[in-house]
Motif scaffolding. Sequence first.
Motif, PDB file in Angstrom:
ATOM      1  N   ASP A   1       0.839  -1.194   0.000  1.00 48.91           N
ATOM      2  CA  ASP A   1       0.000   0.000   0.000  1.00 48.91           C
ATOM      3  C   ASP A   1       0.883   1.256   0.000  1.00 48.91           C
ATOM      4  OD1 ASP A   1      -1.448   2.234   1.826  1.00 48.91           O
ATOM      5  OD2 ASP A   1      -2.951   1.096   0.713  1.00 48.91           O
ATOM      6  N   GLU A   2       0.639   2.155  -0.945  1.00 50.46           N
ATOM      7  CA  GLU A   2       1.483   3.340  -1.095  1.00 50.46           C
ATOM      8  C   GLU A   2       1.459   4.231   0.140  1.00 50.46           C
ATOM      9  OE1 GLU A   2       2.009   7.252  -4.032  1.00 50.46           O
ATOM     10  OE2 GLU A   2       0.649   5.614  -4.589  1.00 50.46           O
ATOM     11  N   LYS A   3       0.306   4.403   0.731  1.00 46.72           N
ATOM     12  CA  LYS A   3       0.186   5.267   1.914  1.00 46.72           C
ATOM     13  C   LYS A   3       0.961   4.683   3.095  1.00 46.72           C
ATOM     14  CE  LYS A   3      -3.236   7.579   4.843  1.00 46.72           C
ATOM     15  NZ  LYS A   3      -4.696   7.767   5.098  1.00 46.72           N
ATOM     16  N   VAL A   4       0.839   3.379   3.277  1.00 48.30           N
ATOM     17  CA  VAL A   4       1.556   2.717   4.369  1.00 48.30           C
ATOM     18  C   VAL A   4       3.068   2.787   4.125  1.00 48.30           C
ATOM     19  CG1 VAL A   4       1.969   0.510   5.529  1.00 48.30           C
ATOM     20  CG2 VAL A   4      -0.364   1.175   4.915  1.00 48.30           C
ATOM     21  N   ALA A   5       3.475   2.537   2.882  1.00 48.37           N
ATOM     22  CA  ALA A   5       4.898   2.578   2.553  1.00 48.37           C
ATOM     23  C   ALA A   5       5.474   3.974   2.772  1.00 48.37           C
ATOM     24  CB  ALA A   5       5.104   2.153   1.094  1.00 48.37           C
TER      25      ALA A   5
END
Length: 249
Positions: free
Chosen positions: A211-215
């Motif tokens: 997930d881009e937001k988590v990364a």
Amino acid sequence: MSGHSKWSTIKRKKGAIDAKRGKIFTRLIKEITVAARSGGGDPEGNPRLRTAIAAAKSENMPKDNITRAIKKGTGEIAGEVYDEILYEGYGPGGVAVLVECLTDNRNRTVADVRHYFAKSNGNLGESGCVNWMFDKKGLILVDKETISEDEIMDMALEAGADDVVEEESEYQILTSVEDFEDVRGALEEKGVKFVDASVSMIPQNTVEVADEKVAKSLLKLMENLEDHDDVQNVYANFDIDDELMEQLS
């Protein structure tokens, strides 16, 4: 690619190492001082000090700085007394994070580290909560463009390395802590140039972060921790897809 290697790569791409040379010197001086305090000022009989001095020389630290740091550690000249602390916790996405610190103010350091974890939707845990997920090993990184896989494999294994792992842009040479100095020395004698060489905490398994937001939140946590003056090293067991990592960098 595991968290340690991936984070090292992203820092180099950002130019963070050159931009923060003063901070690197500060960390290396702390490590030299503590190594000398705990094991004596003779690098021949103190592997930790020998490793710290080698790291300092690789960053072109002046000899006088190294000598002063050793003397502070042995008590020959006055200097700060640092406590070694390992903080453990979980970052975004359930990623295990280890934070090695040298500090002269435990209360300040733990408050700041806890704040960074909370800010990134992670949490600082109890001692031992994630440490068991990592193995302490010697890690030597070599740029793939400087040597062939067969050559580095033969050299490393002959020198006593445990394994050689090929990554996107570099080879990871893994050793036991006890054999690290011997392997590094043998490779240096053969003219092998290192991207990095240190005793590190290597994750046994990795957590995929897609997930881009988590990364993005995870990498911000790593960056905040790395930027703190009391933090020496940060290790994590994340695995982020190369394409996503390129976007975030």
